[in-house]
Design a protein around this motif. Structure first.
Motif, short mmCIF file in Angstrom:
data_model
loop_
_atom_site.label_atom_id
_atom_site.label_comp_id
_atom_site.label_asym_id
_atom_site.label_seq_id
_atom_site.Cartn_x
_atom_site.Cartn_y
_atom_site.Cartn_z
N VAL A 253 -31.50 16.78 21.92
CA VAL A 253 -30.97 18.04 20.80
C VAL A 253 -31.40 19.22 21.34
CG1 VAL A 253 -31.20 18.66 18.50
CG2 VAL A 253 -31.08 16.35 18.73
N ALA A 254 -32.62 19.55 21.78
CA ALA A 254 -33.05 21.03 22.20
C ALA A 254 -32.36 21.35 23.44
CB ALA A 254 -34.52 20.82 22.45
N SER A 255 -32.03 20.27 24.31
CA SER A 255 -31.24 20.77 25.42
C SER A 255 -29.73 21.18 25.03
CB SER A 255 -31.00 19.53 26.56
OG SER A 255 -32.13 19.03 27.00
N ALA A 256 -28.90 20.45 23.93
CA ALA A 256 -27.74 20.79 23.46
C ALA A 256 -28.11 22.28 22.62
CB ALA A 256 -27.44 19.64 22.56
N GLU A 257 -29.00 22.54 22.13
CA GLU A 257 -29.24 23.70 21.35
C GLU A 257 -29.32 25.04 22.23
OE1 GLU A 257 -31.53 22.09 17.40
OE2 GLU A 257 -32.60 22.75 19.29
N GLY A 258 -29.96 24.59 23.40
CA GLY A 258 -30.08 25.62 24.45
C GLY A 258 -28.97 25.90 25.01
N ILE A 259 -28.23 25.17 25.59
CA ILE A 259 -26.95 25.60 26.40
C ILE A 259 -25.72 25.87 25.47
CG2 ILE A 259 -26.03 23.13 26.38
CD1 ILE A 259 -26.26 25.57 29.29
N LEU A 260 -25.89 25.46 24.24
CA LEU A 260 -24.70 26.19 23.16
C LEU A 260 -24.89 27.46 22.81
CD1 LEU A 260 -22.35 25.08 21.59
CD2 LEU A 260 -23.87 24.60 19.63
N ASP A 261 -26.24 27.76 22.72
CA ASP A 261 -26.65 29.30 22.63
C ASP A 261 -26.20 30.30 24.01
OD1 ASP A 261 -27.71 28.77 20.11
OD2 ASP A 261 -29.80 28.71 20.81
N GLN A 262 -26.37 29.56 24.96
CA GLN A 262 -26.16 30.29 26.33
C GLN A 262 -24.59 30.50 26.34
OE1 GLN A 262 -27.83 28.93 29.67
NE2 GLN A 262 -30.06 28.64 28.70
N THR A 263 -23.74 29.45 25.91
CA THR A 263 -22.30 29.39 26.03
C THR A 263 -21.84 30.38 24.92
OG1 THR A 263 -22.27 27.26 26.72
CG2 THR A 263 -20.22 27.78 25.96
N ALA A 264 -22.46 30.51 23.91
CA ALA A 264 -21.84 31.52 22.82
C ALA A 264 -21.92 32.96 23.15
CB ALA A 264 -22.76 31.47 21.53
N TYR A 266 -21.93 33.95 26.39
CA TYR A 266 -20.95 33.96 27.57
C TYR A 266 -19.57 34.15 27.04
CZ TYR A 266 -18.25 32.59 31.40
OH TYR A 266 -17.25 32.69 32.44
N VAL A 267 -19.04 33.39 25.90
CA VAL A 267 -17.69 33.40 25.47
C VAL A 267 -17.65 34.77 24.69
CG1 VAL A 267 -17.28 31.08 25.46
CG2 VAL A 267 -18.07 32.20 23.57
N LYS A 268 -18.64 35.34 24.29
CA LYS A 268 -18.46 36.69 23.71
C LYS A 268 -18.42 38.06 24.62
CE LYS A 268 -21.96 35.83 20.71
NZ LYS A 268 -22.82 35.97 20.01
N GLU A 269 -18.85 37.36 25.98
CA GLU A 269 -18.66 38.59 26.88
C GLU A 269 -17.40 38.25 27.88
OE1 GLU A 269 -22.35 38.13 28.73
OE2 GLU A 269 -23.57 39.16 27.13
N ARG A 270 -17.20 37.26 28.14
CA ARG A 270 -16.19 37.01 29.31
C ARG A 270 -14.82 37.17 28.37
NH1 ARG A 270 -13.78 36.67 34.16
NH2 ARG A 270 -12.76 34.57 34.44
N GLU A 271 -13.88 37.90 29.27
CA GLU A 271 -12.56 38.46 28.84
C GLU A 271 -11.54 37.78 29.84
OE1 GLU A 271 -12.34 42.62 28.82
OE2 GLU A 271 -13.65 42.97 27.50
N VAL A 272 -10.50 37.09 28.88
CA VAL A 272 -9.27 36.72 29.69
C VAL A 272 -8.13 37.32 28.82
CG1 VAL A 272 -10.27 34.55 30.53
CG2 VAL A 272 -9.46 34.50 28.21
N PHE A 273 -7.02 37.60 29.38
CA PHE A 273 -6.02 37.80 29.12
C PHE A 273 -6.17 39.13 27.89
CE2 PHE A 273 -5.29 33.41 29.65
CZ PHE A 273 -4.35 33.46 30.66
N GLY A 274 -6.93 39.85 28.26
CA GLY A 274 -6.98 41.23 27.42
C GLY A 274 -8.07 40.79 26.30
N LYS A 275 -8.47 39.55 25.99
CA LYS A 275 -9.56 39.24 24.85
C LYS A 275 -10.63 38.46 25.31
CE LYS A 275 -5.63 38.29 21.56
NZ LYS A 275 -5.09 37.26 20.55
N THR A 276 -11.59 38.47 24.53
CA THR A 276 -12.78 37.67 24.93
C THR A 276 -12.45 36.27 24.57
OG1 THR A 276 -13.74 37.94 22.70
CG2 THR A 276 -14.67 39.60 24.27
#
Length: 381
Positions: A253-264, A266-276
């Motif tokens: 559970v802790a591993s999942a929490e950590g990687i989910l936070d990191q992914t959140a 990432y997806v707010k910073e990564r841009e594709v097709f003019g959008k994050t």
């Protein structure tokens, strides 16, 4: 938990986080390349009071409850350092508790203080080349000779195998009897003649967690090295596996929490097709699904912690925590890697390590299939 106890736990957790930030994260990539952690790390863990924290003060522990032990392991796994957290779990939460719960007073005083300080590193040798989840299939022999036993055989997939000073060895002590009536546990010091470490095994994940083959060639130990009772080792193993399986559930559970936070992030910073990425509906839905899964499992492992503290954690419930948590982590790690696209396949991104490190959670401590068998017995009794 009272407010004062919660504050104490929060302060302790903050200390664990600081240790990880200063001592682990700057070095983890190098350790992964070298495929082992330095011996000196164990002394640092001991100096920080991160080993055996639940053990009684008379043996050098802090006398804390399981929530403090869980906090150590959770923070290592949440920080994507499962490769170190898993080794700590074996040493502190498995080997030490076998000795605490089943050892003689002399065994406790000989080993536990040195294990808590990080001077003595522990391992447990169950698995053999031909016996994994089926512990009754163990072929390692311990032959009685006067007032001692002679051990012969081999073990594999042993966590802490390269660094360990003490190994709990599971062996057969009677011929022609089922494993449940012929298994004995022995405490074996690794400087005993006849003991040999094999190679540090190459794995697809958790590279810096040393996982080894161990060989025993006429290793002679006294009858005082028996942990628990002669021929009653199987019942000891069955009794201690509940704690081990809950620990795996907590870690997943802790591993999942950590990687989910990191992914959140990432997806707010990564841009594709003019959008994050975070603006795309697929990303929103996938993140919502994974966050829901993680939160449900967090509630379940917290319930299991409470049951363990009350002495009410049964085989089926611990097996559910291990089964469900490890399968959930596999789905979350895969989903998070997919959202990283090509970068998720690159080792420089944490999600890549999280993905390969997660896979073994469905195997060690009893495979998912074994967990289903155990759960079904309770459901269908």
């Amino acid at each position: 938990m009272s407010q004062s106890n919660q504050e104490e736990l929060d302060l302790f957790r903050d200390n664990v986080k600081r240790f990880i930030e200063t001592e682990i994260k700057p070095n983890i990539e190098q350790w992964e390349r070298e495929e082992i952690t330095p011996r000196s790390l164990w002394h640092k863990l001991g100096q920080q009071g991160l080993l055996g924290i639940c053990l009684p003060e008379e043996y050098g522990g802090a006398g804390a409850d399981f929530r403090f032990s869980a906090a150590v392991l959770e923070e290592f796994h949440r920080a994507n350092c499962a490769t170190v957290g898993g080794n700590i779990a074996v040493h502190s939460e498995i080997v030490m508790h076998y000795i605490l719960n089943h050892g003689s007073e002399k065994q406790k005083r000989d080993y536990l203080p040195r294990m808590i300080s990080g001077e003595c590193i522990g391992a447990i040798a169950m698995t053999e080349p031909g016996a994994g989840s089926d512990l009754q299939g163990i072929r390692m022999r311990a032959q009685a000779e006067d007032d001692h036993y002679r051990l012969n055989g081999s073990k594999t997939f042993i966590t802490n195998g390269q660094h360990c000073d003490l190994v709990i060895v599971v062996a057969r002590t009677r011929n022609g009897e089922p494993g449940s009536r012929s298994t004995t546990l022995f405490l074996v010091d690794t400087d005993t003649p006849g003991f040999e470490r094999g190679r540090n095994l190459e794995k697809i994940g958790q590279h810096s967690s040393d996982t080894s083959e161990l060989f025993f060639h006429d290793v002679c130990v006294s009858a005082n090295a028996i942990l628990g009772e002669l021929d009653r080792g199987f019942s000891v193993l069955m009794g201690e596996l509940q704690r081990e399986r809950l620990i795996i559930g907590v870690n997943t559970v802790a591993s999942a929490e950590g990687i989910l936070d990191q992914t959140a992030t990432y997806v707010k910073e990564r841009e594709v097709f003019g959008k994050t990425l975070a603006e795309l509906q697929n990303t929103k839905f996938k993140m919502a699904e994974m966050a829901t899964e993680v939160r449900i499992h967090r509630a379940f492992v917290e319930e299991c912690k409470t049951l363990l503290l009350a002495g009410q954690l049964d085989v089926a419930t611990a097996s559910m925590a291990k089964l469900s948590g490890s399968e959930m982590l596999g789905r979350v790690a895969d989903g998070c890697l997919q959202l990283h696209g090509g970068y998720g396949y690159m080792r420089e991104y944490d999600v890549a390590r999280a993905f390969v490190d997660a896979r073994v959670q469905r195997i060690y401590g009893g495979t998912s299939e074994i967990m289903k068998e155990l759960i079904s017995r309770a459901v269908l009794q």
